[in-house]
Each structure stands twice: as structure tokens, then as C-alpha cells.
Design a protein around this motif. Structure first.
Motif, PDB file in Angstrom:
ATOM      1  N   ASP A 206     -15.660   0.702  12.100  1.00  0.00           N
ATOM      2  CA  ASP A 206     -14.833   0.078  10.880  1.00  0.00           C
ATOM      3  C   ASP A 206     -16.378  -0.484   9.914  1.00  0.00           C
ATOM      4  OD1 ASP A 206     -13.120  -0.227   8.878  1.00  0.00           O
ATOM      5  OD2 ASP A 206     -12.689  -2.472   9.751  1.00  0.00           O
ATOM      6  N   GLN A 225     -15.451   6.083   9.742  1.00  0.00           N
ATOM      7  CA  GLN A 225     -13.991   5.562   9.592  1.00  0.00           C
ATOM      8  C   GLN A 225     -13.122   6.382  10.374  1.00  0.00           C
ATOM      9  OE1 GLN A 225     -13.656   2.689   8.255  1.00  0.00           O
ATOM     10  NE2 GLN A 225     -11.235   2.316   8.526  1.00  0.00           N
ATOM     11  N   PHE A 243      -6.988   0.670   8.406  1.00  0.00           N
ATOM     12  CA  PHE A 243      -8.236   1.620   8.683  1.00  0.00           C
ATOM     13  C   PHE A 243      -7.878   2.925   7.941  1.00  0.00           C
ATOM     14  CE2 PHE A 243     -10.429   0.374  12.740  1.00  0.00           C
ATOM     15  CZ  PHE A 243     -10.436  -0.980  12.302  1.00  0.00           C
TER      16      PHE A 243
END
Length: 261
Positions: A206, A225, A243
Motif C-alpha cells: 500500500d 495496490q 485500499f
């Protein structure tokens, strides 16, 4: 005075670990607790402490704060002894900062916590540096202070704190203060973290994605990601939703500007 010497050995063993590793990590066992000895030898113990015995100072500070070992709780006396022990001992300064931060045994007071953490950090205590970085990055001052957060996380990272390096990646990549953003530095640090053993979890990818986005490398940001999301076990929780939202931003060639860590 054999009773005093026995007590001193017990206190030394109980408090030495505390002085090294921080408040609450060292406990005298029930079989070696000096409770039965302390009241009858208190004057001698306090004399040793007044003469500079750090372990006695730490022991008395904790005993008075907690009201243990036969002593009545007395925060003023507890702080008196802890402040004596804190002279030339940054880890004790950090301990006091922890007490004010938690509001346990002492009243919760962020200003005093920061004051003690700052004193400890200036003397090289890495846990205090981490606490300061988190304090400024969290917006506890009313707004995120990226400058001070980055300053102290950098100091802590140089002292060996891997989590501080992770926090630096995020701050350099996403800080709302454009003067403090530095995508290239964020990306360099993110790659350094991923080279370390035991790294490469969802948070690390991330961070890597945010660093790529800060550099305008959105295709790689999307890829990183997606890896981060694959590593999350809970696909229904708030973290996954965050996310996913970031992934959509990267797909639209947008970067993140966050309010805090």
C-alpha cells in the motif's frame, strides 16, 4: 545491615530490566517481592536513592505511583523519584511520557507527554522519537505537522526503527503540505523496506503504491495496490475499502493527500 543489602539486590534485579526496556516490562516475582522488607527499611532505601542509586529511585517511583510494596499511593512522591531517576536516563524520560500519554497512574496530559518525549528523544531514545513522530503525524496538535513528524521519524529510522521508515514512505508520498511531499524519496524508502526480511505485507505494498503515485507512475501504483489488496485476508473490512478507494484513484491517475497516518 543485611536486610537492606538483601532488599537492594532484589530491587536491583527487578528494576534493571525496567530501566533498559521501559515502564511495565519488569516485574518482581511474588517470591522475591520486597514488600515484607520495604516498610521496615524505607529510610535506608530512600537514603540509597537520595545518594544516586538509579534502581532504588525507579523502584520507589513505581511503588509510590502504584501504591504497591506496602506503600500508600502518592503521585507526587512517585514523580519526585522518577524525575531523579530520569536525570541522564532518557529511557526513564520516555517512561514518564508514556504515563502522561496513557493517563494511567498520572493524569492524562499530552503536553507533558510531548515535553518528556522530546527531552528523551534529544538524548537519543528511539522509542521517544517514534512517539513524537506519531504525535505530530496524527494531528494531535489540531492539524498534521508533517515537518516535525518527518523529522522525528527520520531520527527513529536512523536509530533502527523499521516502522518509522514505513511511516516516512506514507508521509513523503501523501502529506497534504506540498512542501514536505517527496515522491522520489518515498519510493526509495519503500523499496528499501521491501528488501528487508519479514516485510512485504499489505501495508508495505500500500505504501509502495502511494509512492509510485506520488511519482506519477500510476500503472505501477495500480499494480502495487492490487498486490496489497490480495494480501488482505478480510475483504469486507474498512481497511479493504480504503485500499479499494485508493486503487480507483490510481486508475484515474490521481494521487492521495491524506490528513494523517
Amino acid at each position: 545491615m543485611p536486610a537492606v543489602m538483601t532488599l537492594k539486590k532484589v530491587v536491583f534485579g527487578a528494576m534493571l530490566g525496567l530501566a533498559v526496556t521501559g515502564y511495565g516490562t519488569a516485574q518482581a516475582s511474588n517470591t522475591t517481592s520486597p514488600t515484607n522488607h520495604l516498610l521496615s527499611t524505607l529510610n535506608y532505601v530512600e537514603l540509597e536513592a537520595e545518594q544516586g542509586d538509579k534502581n532504588m529511585q525507579l523502584f520507589l517511583g513505581r511503588a509510590y505511583l502504584e501504591g504497591t510494596n506496602g506503600l500508600q499511593a502518592d503521585p507526587m512522591k512517585g514523580m519526585y523519584w522518577l524525575e531523579k531517576a530520569a536525570v541522564d536516563m532518557p529511557e526513564v524520560k520516555t517512561m514518564i511520557g508514556d504515563l502522561f500519554k496513557a493517563g494511567r497512574l498520572l493524569p492524562k496530559n499530552n503536553d507533558l507527554a510531548v515535553r518528556w518525549y522530546t527531552a528523551a528523544a534529544k538524548e537519543g531514545d528511539v522509542p521517544a522519537m517514534v512517539e513524537l513522530g506519531a504525535y505530530y503525524a496524527s494531528g494531535a496538535t489540531g492539524k498534521v505537522d508533517c515537518g516535525n513528524a518527518i523529522k522525528w521519524f527520520n531520527e527513529a529510522a536512523n536509530g533502527g526503527s523499521l516502522d518509522s521508515k514505513r511511516n516516512l514512505v506514507w508521509l513523503y508520498a501523501t502529506c497534504a503540505d506540498e512542501r514536505m511531499r517527496d515522491g522520489e524519496r518515498a519510493l526509495k524508502l519503500a523499496k528499501q523496506v521491501l528488501k528487508r526480511d519479514g516485510t512485504g505485507d499489505a501495508g508495505d505494498y500500500d505504501n509502495l503504491a502511494a509512492a509510485y503515485a506520488a511519482c506519477g507512475e500510476f500503472r505501477r501504483a495500480v499494480e502495487a495496490q492490487e498486490v496489497a489488496m490480495d494480501k488482505l485476508e478480510d475483504t469486507q473490512g474498512q481497511r479493504y475499502a480504503k485500499f479499494e478507494k485508493r486503487l480507483e484513484l490510481y486508475r484515474q491517475n490521481q494521487t492521495i493527500f491524506t490528513a494523517s497516518l
